[in-house]
Design a protein around this motif. Structure first.
Motif, PDB file in Angstrom:
ATOM      1  N   MET A   1       0.804  -1.184   0.000  1.00  0.00           N
ATOM      2  CA  MET A   1       0.000   0.000   0.000  1.00  0.00           C
ATOM      3  C   MET A   1       0.861   1.269   0.000  1.00  0.00           C
ATOM      4  SD  MET A   1      -2.543   1.650   2.735  1.00  0.00           S
ATOM      5  CE  MET A   1      -4.072   0.956   2.279  1.00  0.00           C
ATOM      6  N   PHE A   2       1.946   1.261   0.766  1.00  0.00           N
ATOM      7  CA  PHE A   2       2.784   2.457   0.828  1.00  0.00           C
ATOM      8  C   PHE A   2       3.474   2.719  -0.509  1.00  0.00           C
ATOM      9  CE2 PHE A   2       2.245   1.498   5.325  1.00  0.00           C
ATOM     10  CZ  PHE A   2       1.816   2.738   5.771  1.00  0.00           C
ATOM     11  N   ARG A  42      -2.750   3.229 -15.484  1.00  0.00           N
ATOM     12  CA  ARG A  42      -1.804   2.461 -14.661  1.00  0.00           C
ATOM     13  C   ARG A  42      -1.851   2.919 -13.205  1.00  0.00           C
ATOM     14  NH1 ARG A  42       1.226   2.728 -19.383  1.00  0.00           N
ATOM     15  NH2 ARG A  42       2.424   4.528 -18.701  1.00  0.00           N
ATOM     16  N   HIS A  43      -1.918   4.222 -12.990  1.00  0.00           N
ATOM     17  CA  HIS A  43      -2.011   4.732 -11.623  1.00  0.00           C
ATOM     18  C   HIS A  43      -3.289   4.231 -10.937  1.00  0.00           C
ATOM     19  CE1 HIS A  43       1.542   7.152 -11.641  1.00  0.00           C
ATOM     20  NE2 HIS A  43       1.110   8.002 -12.557  1.00  0.00           N
ATOM     21  N   LEU A  47      -3.687   1.794  -7.542  1.00  0.00           N
ATOM     22  CA  LEU A  47      -4.526   2.141  -6.402  1.00  0.00           C
ATOM     23  C   LEU A  47      -5.577   1.066  -6.134  1.00  0.00           C
ATOM     24  CD1 LEU A  47      -5.003   5.958  -7.114  1.00  0.00           C
ATOM     25  CD2 LEU A  47      -3.653   4.919  -5.264  1.00  0.00           C
ATOM     26  N   GLU A  48      -6.116   0.514  -7.207  1.00  0.00           N
ATOM     27  CA  GLU A  48      -7.107  -0.563  -7.061  1.00  0.00           C
ATOM     28  C   GLU A  48      -6.475  -1.808  -6.446  1.00  0.00           C
ATOM     29  OE1 GLU A  48     -10.124  -3.273  -9.793  1.00  0.00           O
ATOM     30  OE2 GLU A  48      -8.767  -1.861 -10.771  1.00  0.00           O
ATOM     31  N   GLU A  49      -5.316  -2.210  -6.952  1.00  0.00           N
ATOM     32  CA  GLU A  49      -4.640  -3.403  -6.440  1.00  0.00           C
ATOM     33  C   GLU A  49      -4.216  -3.240  -4.983  1.00  0.00           C
ATOM     34  OE1 GLU A  49      -1.539  -4.102  -9.304  1.00  0.00           O
ATOM     35  OE2 GLU A  49      -2.933  -5.049 -10.713  1.00  0.00           O
ATOM     36  N   ASP A  54     -12.122   1.594  -4.772  1.00  0.00           N
ATOM     37  CA  ASP A  54     -13.058   0.587  -5.253  1.00  0.00           C
ATOM     38  C   ASP A  54     -13.489   1.020  -6.636  1.00  0.00           C
ATOM     39  OD1 ASP A  54     -13.058  -0.925  -2.854  1.00  0.00           O
ATOM     40  OD2 ASP A  54     -14.435   0.532  -1.959  1.00  0.00           O
ATOM     41  N   VAL A  55     -13.727   0.052  -7.510  1.00  0.00           N
ATOM     42  CA  VAL A  55     -14.085   0.358  -8.887  1.00  0.00           C
ATOM     43  C   VAL A  55     -15.432  -0.276  -9.211  1.00  0.00           C
ATOM     44  CG1 VAL A  55     -13.342   0.256 -11.295  1.00  0.00           C
ATOM     45  CG2 VAL A  55     -11.635   0.284  -9.465  1.00  0.00           C
ATOM     46  N   ARG A  56     -16.285   0.519  -9.831  1.00  0.00           N
ATOM     47  CA  ARG A  56     -17.556   0.008 -10.342  1.00  0.00           C
ATOM     48  C   ARG A  56     -17.501   0.154 -11.855  1.00  0.00           C
ATOM     49  NH1 ARG A  56     -22.216   2.319 -11.820  1.00  0.00           N
ATOM     50  NH2 ARG A  56     -21.596   4.349 -10.991  1.00  0.00           N
TER      51      ARG A  56
END
Length: 113
Positions: A1-2, A42-43, A47-49, A54-56
């Motif tokens: 995450m960091f 890509r950014h 962030l999603e990974e 969260d992605v809809r």
């Protein structure tokens, strides 16, 4: 995450999502940056990974929302380690107490260059 938080553009995406308070389409986010659409994608993927957004997905469009709970859990948990401790507190080592004890734990050849 960091690692995900290390890049300025990703932090800016999180700030946009935090300030808007709702979900934003990827095109809106991409339009806020000077870099290319693939770079923005890509950014957003990083962030999603990392679990920070969260992605809809709807057809070919994607809407992103800040995962506040995950961010607070990890960053808040890490910040807890920075709280002042009682000056009387003593830390106990869980590792080997001497070079000889360390050598006994280290497999042969693992420290060769």
């Amino acid at each position: 995450m960091f690692l995900a938080l290390a890049h300025e553009a990703r932090r800016q995406v999180l700030l946009l999502l935090a300030q808007r308070g709702d979900e934003l389409p990827s095109g809106y986010l991409a339009a806020r940056f000077q870099h290319s659409w693939p770079t923005t994608s890509r950014h957003l993927k990083v962030l999603e990974e990392a679990g920070l957004v969260d992605v809809r997905r709807q057809g070919r469009s994607s809407n992103y929302r800040l995962n506040r709970a995950r961010l607070e859990q990890v960053v808040g948990g890490w910040m807890g380690h920075l709280e002042p401790v009682d000056p009387e507190q003593r830390w106990s080592s869980s590792g080997p107490k001497s070079t000889a004890a360390l050598a006994e734990r280290t497999p042969p050849g693992s420290c060769e260059m």
